[in-house]
Scaffold this motif. Structure first.
Motif, PDB file in Angstrom:
ATOM      1  N   GLY A   1       0.819  -1.217   0.000  1.00  0.00           N
ATOM      2  CA  GLY A   1       0.000   0.000   0.000  1.00  0.00           C
ATOM      3  C   GLY A   1       0.848   1.260   0.000  1.00  0.00           C
ATOM      4  O   GLY A   1       1.788   1.384  -0.780  1.00  0.00           O
ATOM      5  N   THR A   2       0.530   2.166   0.884  1.00  0.00           N
ATOM      6  CA  THR A   2       1.199   3.477   0.903  1.00  0.00           C
ATOM      7  C   THR A   2       2.282   3.565   1.977  1.00  0.00           C
ATOM      8  O   THR A   2       2.639   4.656   2.391  1.00  0.00           O
ATOM      9  N   ASP A   3       2.802   2.428   2.406  1.00  0.00           N
ATOM     10  CA  ASP A   3       3.872   2.422   3.395  1.00  0.00           C
ATOM     11  C   ASP A   3       5.047   3.261   2.882  1.00  0.00           C
ATOM     12  O   ASP A   3       5.591   3.003   1.800  1.00  0.00           O
ATOM     13  N   ALA A   4       5.419   4.288   3.655  1.00  0.00           N
ATOM     14  CA  ALA A   4       6.446   5.241   3.223  1.00  0.00           C
ATOM     15  C   ALA A   4       7.794   4.572   2.974  1.00  0.00           C
ATOM     16  O   ALA A   4       8.481   4.900   2.001  1.00  0.00           O
ATOM     17  N   GLN A   5       8.188   3.646   3.826  1.00  0.00           N
ATOM     18  CA  GLN A   5       9.477   2.973   3.637  1.00  0.00           C
ATOM     19  C   GLN A   5       9.481   2.123   2.380  1.00  0.00           C
ATOM     20  O   GLN A   5      10.469   2.086   1.651  1.00  0.00           O
ATOM     21  N   ALA A   6       8.367   1.448   2.122  1.00  0.00           N
ATOM     22  CA  ALA A   6       8.270   0.628   0.916  1.00  0.00           C
ATOM     23  C   ALA A   6       8.317   1.506  -0.337  1.00  0.00           C
ATOM     24  O   ALA A   6       8.976   1.159  -1.318  1.00  0.00           O
ATOM     25  N   LEU A   7       7.622   2.636  -0.300  1.00  0.00           N
ATOM     26  CA  LEU A   7       7.643   3.546  -1.444  1.00  0.00           C
ATOM     27  C   LEU A   7       9.044   4.082  -1.705  1.00  0.00           C
ATOM     28  O   LEU A   7       9.489   4.156  -2.851  1.00  0.00           O
ATOM     29  N   LYS A   8       9.769   4.421  -0.651  1.00  0.00           N
ATOM     30  CA  LYS A   8      11.146   4.917  -0.806  1.00  0.00           C
ATOM     31  C   LYS A   8      12.041   3.814  -1.370  1.00  0.00           C
ATOM     32  O   LYS A   8      12.848   4.061  -2.272  1.00  0.00           O
ATOM     33  N   LEU A   9      11.904   2.608  -0.855  1.00  0.00           N
ATOM     34  CA  LEU A   9      12.682   1.485  -1.358  1.00  0.00           C
ATOM     35  C   LEU A   9      12.411   1.269  -2.844  1.00  0.00           C
ATOM     36  O   LEU A   9      13.337   1.073  -3.634  1.00  0.00           O
ATOM     37  N   PHE A  10      11.142   1.332  -3.237  1.00  0.00           N
ATOM     38  CA  PHE A  10      10.772   1.164  -4.635  1.00  0.00           C
ATOM     39  C   PHE A  10      11.405   2.260  -5.490  1.00  0.00           C
ATOM     40  O   PHE A  10      12.011   1.985  -6.522  1.00  0.00           O
ATOM     41  N   GLN A  11      11.300   3.504  -5.050  1.00  0.00           N
ATOM     42  CA  GLN A  11      11.865   4.630  -5.806  1.00  0.00           C
ATOM     43  C   GLN A  11      13.379   4.512  -5.929  1.00  0.00           C
ATOM     44  O   GLN A  11      13.937   4.774  -6.992  1.00  0.00           O
ATOM     45  N   ASP A  12      14.047   4.124  -4.857  1.00  0.00           N
ATOM     46  CA  ASP A  12      15.508   3.954  -4.897  1.00  0.00           C
ATOM     47  C   ASP A  12      15.899   2.836  -5.852  1.00  0.00           C
ATOM     48  O   ASP A  12      16.866   2.961  -6.602  1.00  0.00           O
ATOM     49  N   MET A  13      15.151   1.747  -5.826  1.00  0.00           N
ATOM     50  CA  MET A  13      15.420   0.608  -6.698  1.00  0.00           C
ATOM     51  C   MET A  13      15.289   1.024  -8.160  1.00  0.00           C
ATOM     52  O   MET A  13      16.145   0.722  -8.985  1.00  0.00           O
TER      53      MET A  13
END
Length: 127
Positions: free
Chosen positions: A20-32
């Motif tokens: 979902g909108t988990d901030a850490q997951a979104l950051k990890l995705f963007q960094d990847m």
């Protein structure tokens, strides 16, 4: 699916989507995604098929990003009433091209829902 790039990238994308909108997951995705080379997914698929596993990671980064773009385009065009989820059976049952190309049985219905120019831009950018 018949194409390794598609099955691996779909699984990775849906893993992130499930968070979902988990901030850490979104950051990890963007960094990847930011660290991924700008190679097309079909070229990466071809190279992996020929034994060059250095490009396998692109299935997870650029591939997942590709599906996120397609999912967002569908959701936006359908005002949230449809998403990539609605078109997954067409991928699972579709015949991918010899070089990993998406099945027409998937492309045509998606193109009927979304802005074709935006869809073509995503296809050209990622594939």
């Amino acid at each position: 699916t018949d194409a390794l790039w598609a099955s691996e990238s779909l699984a990775h994308y849906y893993g992130f989507k499930s968070l979902g909108t988990d901030a850490q997951a979104l950051k990890l995705f963007q960094d990847m995604v930011a660290s991924a080379p700008e190679m097309g997914l079909l070229e990466a698929h071809r190279r992996v098929q020929h034994g060059d596993s250095r490009f396998y990671g692109l299935f997870y980064s650029r591939g997942a990003s590709f599906w996120r773009e397609v999912d967002g385009l569908i959701s936006s065009a359908a005002r949230g009433e449809k998403s990539l989820d609605n078109f997954l059976p067409l991928l699972l049952d579709g015949n991918f091209g010899e070089n990993g190309e998406l099945p027409e049985a998937f492309l045509d219905p998606v193109a009927g829902v979304v802005n074709r120019d935006a869809f073509n831009r995503i296809l050209e950018e990622y594939l």
